[in-house]
Enzyme design. Structure first.
Site, PDB file in Angstrom:
ATOM      1  N   LYS A  35      30.847  33.287  44.576  1.00  0.00           N
ATOM      2  CA  LYS A  35      31.639  33.959  45.612  1.00  0.00           C
ATOM      3  C   LYS A  35      31.609  35.473  45.385  1.00  0.00           C
ATOM      4  CE  LYS A  35      35.776  33.161  42.802  1.00  0.00           C
ATOM      5  NZ  LYS A  35      37.027  32.372  42.672  1.00  0.00           N
ATOM      6  N   ARG A 129      49.537  28.544  44.158  1.00  0.00           N
ATOM      7  CA  ARG A 129      48.797  29.447  45.028  1.00  0.00           C
ATOM      8  C   ARG A 129      48.179  28.607  46.140  1.00  0.00           C
ATOM      9  NH1 ARG A 129      43.437  32.521  42.817  1.00  0.00           N
ATOM     10  NH2 ARG A 129      42.805  30.338  42.683  1.00  0.00           N
ATOM     11  N   TYR A 252      39.573  67.221  38.414  1.00  0.00           N
ATOM     12  CA  TYR A 252      40.766  67.213  39.284  1.00  0.00           C
ATOM     13  C   TYR A 252      42.050  67.147  38.460  1.00  0.00           C
ATOM     14  CZ  TYR A 252      38.104  66.375  43.564  1.00  0.00           C
ATOM     15  OH  TYR A 252      37.261  66.480  44.636  1.00  0.00           O
ATOM     16  N   MET A 300      35.150  60.949  43.043  1.00  0.00           N
ATOM     17  CA  MET A 300      34.549  59.983  43.959  1.00  0.00           C
ATOM     18  C   MET A 300      33.074  59.708  43.622  1.00  0.00           C
ATOM     19  SD  MET A 300      34.246  60.103  48.116  1.00  0.00           S
ATOM     20  CE  MET A 300      36.003  60.130  48.435  1.00  0.00           C
TER      21      MET A 300
HETATM   22  C1  PLP Z   1      36.816  31.762  41.367  1.00  0.00           C
HETATM   23  C2  PLP Z   1      37.121  30.349  41.046  1.00  0.00           C
HETATM   24  C3  PLP Z   1      36.532  29.724  39.937  1.00  0.00           C
HETATM   25  C4  PLP Z   1      35.707  30.482  38.911  1.00  0.00           C
HETATM   26  O1  PLP Z   1      36.606  31.125  38.036  1.00  0.00           O
HETATM   27  P1  PLP Z   1      36.062  31.996  36.803  1.00  0.00           P
HETATM   28  O2  PLP Z   1      37.300  32.425  36.090  1.00  0.00           O
HETATM   29  O3  PLP Z   1      35.333  33.143  37.400  1.00  0.00           O
HETATM   30  O4  PLP Z   1      35.183  31.099  36.017  1.00  0.00           O
HETATM   31  C5  PLP Z   1      36.751  28.372  39.753  1.00  0.00           C
HETATM   32  N1  PLP Z   1      37.536  27.676  40.611  1.00  0.00           N
HETATM   33  C6  PLP Z   1      38.148  28.246  41.663  1.00  0.00           C
HETATM   34  C7  PLP Z   1      39.002  27.428  42.549  1.00  0.00           C
HETATM   35  C8  PLP Z   1      37.976  29.599  41.905  1.00  0.00           C
HETATM   36  O5  PLP Z   1      38.592  30.165  42.935  1.00  0.00           O
END
Ligand code: PLP
Length: 355
Positions: A35, A129, A252, A300
């Site tokens: 992802k 969640r 800055y 930046m």
């Molecule tokens: C992102 C995610 C993972 C992977 O988690 P990592 O800590 O990056 O290994 C696994 N399961 C779900 C549901 C996730 O959202």
């Protein structure tokens, strides 16, 4: 003339890290989590590099999944957040996507769509969640199965697996087992942290994400994580060098003042590239086999580093911001964040160079 600010991606390292995730859990299958553009590495390139070895991929959104299908990736694709409308369920079914069902509304949307898409049922075992309440799983499973949905796996997600001594993980496993035992379905619990530190959570399917990119998500050093190979080297170059007299400030807000006559190098990377603005003076960078501390506020498009100890440093020299020579997790800790945010925050302006 290109700006030499690049993220070098080592696809062999990702393949080795995936192999490690598999080797640490010999009785589980591993879904490669790609992802968020494969944690900043380029989703299609990573999917292509893993498609022969990973039985499945996981992404967060249906759009990510559709991009993989459009590119011809044939593997099973799990959509971790599922979808919320019947229309999207139909698109998912047509593209042979596997939907995670984590909310009652998704159960209804899928039943209303009347499609035979495969699905995973997610249980909320304490993270609060996403996930169905433990008491609602049986009923959801029954209704979905009667509606022709192929519920293949029950899953849950840990809140504290990155703290190996935290009891919460064991409690979540107990809750999960109690809620799902009678369903007799394959199970999936472990993310990277649990793969590395909680073998008792390894089940039919594990879901490694962060570890594939070569860094440990754990709060402590563990043996199992030592073989991880960082897959991204964030690099830039020195584009200016100047002498700054004692008492003069840099950057800055004039937040850093030279306490000795200093040599300051300006490096062509800043927060618009994804280098964290909250990195404080003293955060290490790697220059010519040594380290040079960041000084002053991150801008930046550039940062400034103290090259006083690097008498041979010159304009054009390469600077590593993280990678094999500078631990991503160390930079994240200095900036008050986690490596996940740094990897996913590398902006489109930074070319990904693949090796
Ligand atoms: C992102 C995610 C993972 C992977 O988690 P990592 O800590 O990056 O290994 C696994 N399961 C779900 C549901 C996730 O959202």
């Amino acid at each position: 003339m290109h700006r030499k600010t690049e993220a070098h991606i080592d696809l062999d390292a990702i393949r080795a890290n995936f192999a490690l995730a598999c080797a640490l859990a010999p009785n589980s299958k591993s879904i490669a989590v790609i992802k968020a553009n494969a944690y900043g590495h380029g989703m299609l390139r990573v999917a292509t590099a893993l498609q022969d070895v990973a039985p499945a991929f996981a992404v967060a959104t249906i759009d990510e999944a559709l991009e993989l299908r459009k590119a011809g990736i044939p593997n099973t694709i799990l959509v971790l957040q599922g979808v919320s409308t019947s229309e999207a369920c139909k698109i998912a079914a047509a593209q042979h996507l596997t939907l995670v069902i984590h909310a009652p509304e998704q159960v209804e949307a899928l039943l209303a769509a009347k499609v035979r898409t495969p699905a995973w049922l997610k249980v909320d075992t304490g993270m609060h969640r996403l996930g169905l309440a433990p008491g609602d799983c049986q009923d959801a499973h029954k209704r979905l199965s009667r509606g022709g949905v192929d519920v293949q796996v029950v899953c849950t997600h840990f809140a504290c697996a990155d703290e190996p001594d935290n009891d919460a993980t064991g409690q979540q496993i107990e809750c999960f087992d109690a809620a799902t035992a009678s369903l007799g379905l394959p199970r999936s619990l472990a993310n990277s942290a649990a793969i590395l530190a909680h073998p008792e959570s390894h089940a039919d399917w594990n879901r490694p994400g962060y570890m594939l990119y070569g860094n440990s998500p754990l709060s402590i050093d563990v043996e199992s994580a030592r073989e991880l190979q960082p897959s991204m080297t964030l690099r830039s170059e020195i584009i200016a060098i100047r002498e700054v007299p004692e008492g003069e400030s840099v950057g800055y807000g004039a937040r850093w003042t030279a306490r000795r006559p200093s040599i300051i190098g300006t490096v062509a990377i800043g927060y618009a590239d994804g280098y964290p603005r909250h990195a404080p003076s003293g955060t290490p960078t790697r220059v010519n086999e040594g380290t040079a501390p960041l000084v002053g506020t991150v801008s930046m498009d550039s940062i400034t580093i103290d090259l006083t100890e690097h008498e041979h440093a010159a304009v054009g020299d390469r600077v590593e911001l993280w990678g094999p020579g500078i631990a991503l997790n160390e930079i994240a800790a200095a900036a008050g964040t986690i490596g996940y945010q740094l990897l996913t925050g590398i902006s489109p302006r930074v070319p990904r160079i693949y090796a």
